[in-house]
Write a protein that holds these residues in place. Structure first.
Motif, PDB file in Angstrom:
ATOM      1  N   VAL A 211      28.532  16.122   2.354  1.00 32.13           N
ATOM      2  CA  VAL A 211      28.692  15.996   0.904  1.00 32.13           C
ATOM      3  C   VAL A 211      27.979  17.151   0.204  1.00 32.13           C
ATOM      4  O   VAL A 211      28.528  17.776  -0.722  1.00 32.13           O
ATOM      5  CB  VAL A 211      28.141  14.640   0.415  1.00 32.13           C
TER       6      VAL A 211
ATOM      7  N   SER B 155      32.855  14.065  -2.641  1.00 32.89           N
ATOM      8  CA  SER B 155      32.800  12.856  -1.833  1.00 32.89           C
ATOM      9  C   SER B 155      33.536  13.061  -0.516  1.00 32.89           C
ATOM     10  O   SER B 155      34.454  13.877  -0.421  1.00 32.89           O
ATOM     11  CB  SER B 155      33.426  11.690  -2.600  1.00 32.89           C
TER      12      SER B 155
ATOM     13  N   ALA C 261      28.914  10.120  -1.507  1.00 34.47           N
ATOM     14  CA  ALA C 261      29.291  10.724  -2.786  1.00 34.47           C
ATOM     15  C   ALA C 261      28.070  11.395  -3.392  1.00 34.47           C
ATOM     16  O   ALA C 261      26.950  10.890  -3.276  1.00 34.47           O
ATOM     17  CB  ALA C 261      29.836   9.668  -3.748  1.00 34.47           C
TER      18      ALA C 261
ATOM     19  N   ARG D 230      31.728   6.023  -4.700  1.00 38.79           N
ATOM     20  CA  ARG D 230      31.925   6.912  -5.859  1.00 38.79           C
ATOM     21  C   ARG D 230      31.602   6.195  -7.165  1.00 38.79           C
ATOM     22  O   ARG D 230      30.964   6.762  -8.069  1.00 38.79           O
ATOM     23  CB  ARG D 230      33.366   7.430  -5.877  1.00 38.79           C
TER      24      ARG D 230
END
Length: 561
Positions: free
Chosen positions: A133, A139, A160, A192
């Motif tokens: 990430v 993400s 994320a 997310r």
């Protein structure tokens, strides 16, 4: 099941082919996974097992953790029906918080060193839902054999980024990890959404330290008609009186001195010589929130009376350097044993050599032989905080010669028995500021060092090169500056030294200290940009990065060339 097995076989075969031949094509492998595998190989990640490091000094009570904890607890409740780990890391992939929904998944995480304090940077553990990430900036959901390290392939992880809502900078990563058989695409959506809620909490959270600095500045300014300066961690405030009292160069120098003094104690009452020759008194107090110092608020008064003290004209205009120079000069002329504190390379020994003009300066390091000293000598015990014991005969030689004594240290608080015995013999101390707190001195230092390194030659920095050097943090201080100019002179012995002549380390301004692998990557990118004349597409191809990744790396490392 057949699709799952076929997918696993495709990934396993492709990874084995890449390990045999790093430039192999990887058809059918997601681009983000293939790029991560290639980076993992380039960085020497061990493909069989996790070999990450433990970091004992992490701030687990940071603002990020405080804002994220309610969201993490809610996410753990949402996923309680499956055995998962919910993890928050900092911006260097180091685990700050982990919540488990079952003891079994917690034990598995511990076995893979996926625990608070351990790092999960891609350069250590390969493709994963934390480090990748940070590398990609977005993400990711890494499932099974998409992991580069075999020990992680039984697991899936959805990660994320958590960004600062004002700057857009990644502050950390939120990750949910579980065994492959419990994985679901919905994990990515949950992570997310939770990361966005943490970002909202960061936006709502007020920086209490910065607010405290502002509040004190407002109160002092309201009750005083004098010049008021406030310096915080991210902002500087100067009222109209101060802005009209000092020219921009003096004001910038005073701000740097205030930043230097913030860490030296709660009260400040300094007489400060500014570059223009104006002398001011800066009297105020630091502002603290908890154990950290968040700023300094001071009233500034111009002193009209003469200093009454003359030293050889210093090349530095920094108030902190001038203050150290004045105090050290007083001590040496009086024959007072002196302790000089400062970071390595900051010019501690240079200061003593410049000031002691009435006899030889004898520098003694740990383990150096000791002879006799002239009565006019200044004996400098260099880096005394690193000594295990005094050299044989040192005490007797000092007593018999009656030479003057000084010592340099980096940190007098971290000393052994030897320094503890020495400190009572030293009557005064001065602190030499690091180069990052005296950037106004950089032009004069560069001029002096070029004169030493290239005597008689017409060698000077271009305006762009000087601006580039001014942005550098100089962790090695003046010694690093000297080394940088030596590199530039080897590349261009005579004439105007430009940005491309500077060492790669100077052509970036990263937000924090770089690990060795990051420094190597930064240097490779800078060299490629130099070799391609700044053509970023060609530089990306030369270092094997996608153009978008190169742009992100340039921003990440603050590359200015």
């Amino acid at each position: 099941m057949g699709d799952v097995l076929a997918r696993r076989k495709l990934l396993t075969t492709a990874r084995a082919r890449l390990l045999d031949r790093p430039d192999a094509d990887l058809p059918g492998i997601p681009r983000i996974v293939a790029a991560s595998w290639r980076r993992s190989i380039a960085r020497g990640v061990v493909p069989e097992t996790v070999t990450n490091r433990f970091h004992p000094d992490l701030d687990t009570d940071s603002r990020l953790v405080r804002c994220a904890r309610p969201v993490i607890e809610q996410l753990a409740e949402q996923t309680a029906g499956a055995p998962v780990c919910v993890v928050l890391t900092d911006d260097r992939a180091r685990l700050l918080v982990r919540l488990d929904t079952s003891a079994e998944i917690g034990r598995a995480a511990d076995e893979n060193r996926f625990a608070a304090g351990f790092g999960y940077d891609e350069g250590e553990v390969g493709t994963n839902g934390v480090g990748t990430v940070l590398e990609s900036g977005g993400s990711i959901h890494v499932v099974g054999a998409e992991h580069f390290v075999e020990a992680l392939q039984p697991y899936a992880c959805a990660g994320a980024p958590v960004r600062d809502p004002l700057t857009g900078r990644i502050e950390g990563v939120l990750d949910v990890s579980c065994r492959v058989e419990h994985s679901s695409p919905i994990l990515g959506s949950l992570v997310r959404s939770a990361a966005e809620r943490i970002q909202d909490a960061l936006l709502r959270d007020r920086d209490t330290g910065q607010q405290a600095v502002f509040d004190l500045y407002t109160r002092v300014d309201a009750r005083s008609r004098r010049a008021v300066l406030a310096v915080g961690r991210r902002a500087v405030l100067a009222n109209t009186v101060l802005q009209t009292l000092l020219d921009p160069g003096d004001l910038a120098a005073l701000q740097e001195h205030a930043r230097f003094r913030m860490a030296r104690g709660p009260g400040v009452d300094d007489r400060v010589d500014l570059p223009s020759g104006v002398r001011v008194r800066m009297r105020g107090t630091t502002v603290a929130a908890g154990s950290s110092v968040d700023g300094l608020v001071a009233v500034v008064t111009v002193l009209r009376e003469a200093d009454g003290f003359a030293l050889p004209e210093p090349t530095s205009g920094s108030p902190a350097w001038r203050s150290a120079r004045t105090a050290a000069g007083d001590a040496l002329r009086a024959g007072t044993p002196l302790l000089v504190v400062g970071e390595p390379g900051s010019g501690r020994r240079r200061l003593l050599r410049d000031l002691h003009t009435g006899g030889p300066v004898v520098e003694i390091g740990s383990g150096d032989p000791v002879g006799s000293f002239a009565p006019s000598a200044l004996v400098v015990l260099t880096d005394a905080d690193r000594w295990d014991r005094a050299p044989a005969g040192l005490t007797a030689a000092l007593r018999s010669s009656r030479a003057r004594l000084a010592a340099t240290v980096t940190d007098a608080a971290r000393s052994g028995p030897w320094l503890a015995d020495l400190l009572p013999r030293l009557r005064r101390s001065v602190t030499v500021p690091p180069l990052r707190n005296r950037s106004g001195d950089l032009p004069s230092l560069v001029t002096d060092l070029l004169s030493e390194l290239a005597p008689g030659r017409d060698a000077r920095l271009s305006a762009d090169a000087m601006r580039t050097m001014a942005r550098h943090r100089w962790p090695g201080n003046v010694a690093e500056l000297r080394d940088a100019l030596e590199v530039a002179l080897r590349r261009r012995p005579v004439g105007v030294l430009d940005v491309g002549d500077l060492p790669e380390s100077c052509q970036s301004a990263p937000r924090g200290a770089l690990r060795p692998v990051e420094a190597a990557e930064r240097d490779a990118i800078v060299a490629a940009l130099r070799d391609t004349g700044g053509n970023r597409a060609a530089a990306a191809a030369a270092v094997g990065l996608a153009r978008s990744t190169l742009y992100r790396k340039i921003a990440q490392y603050g590359i200015t060339g």
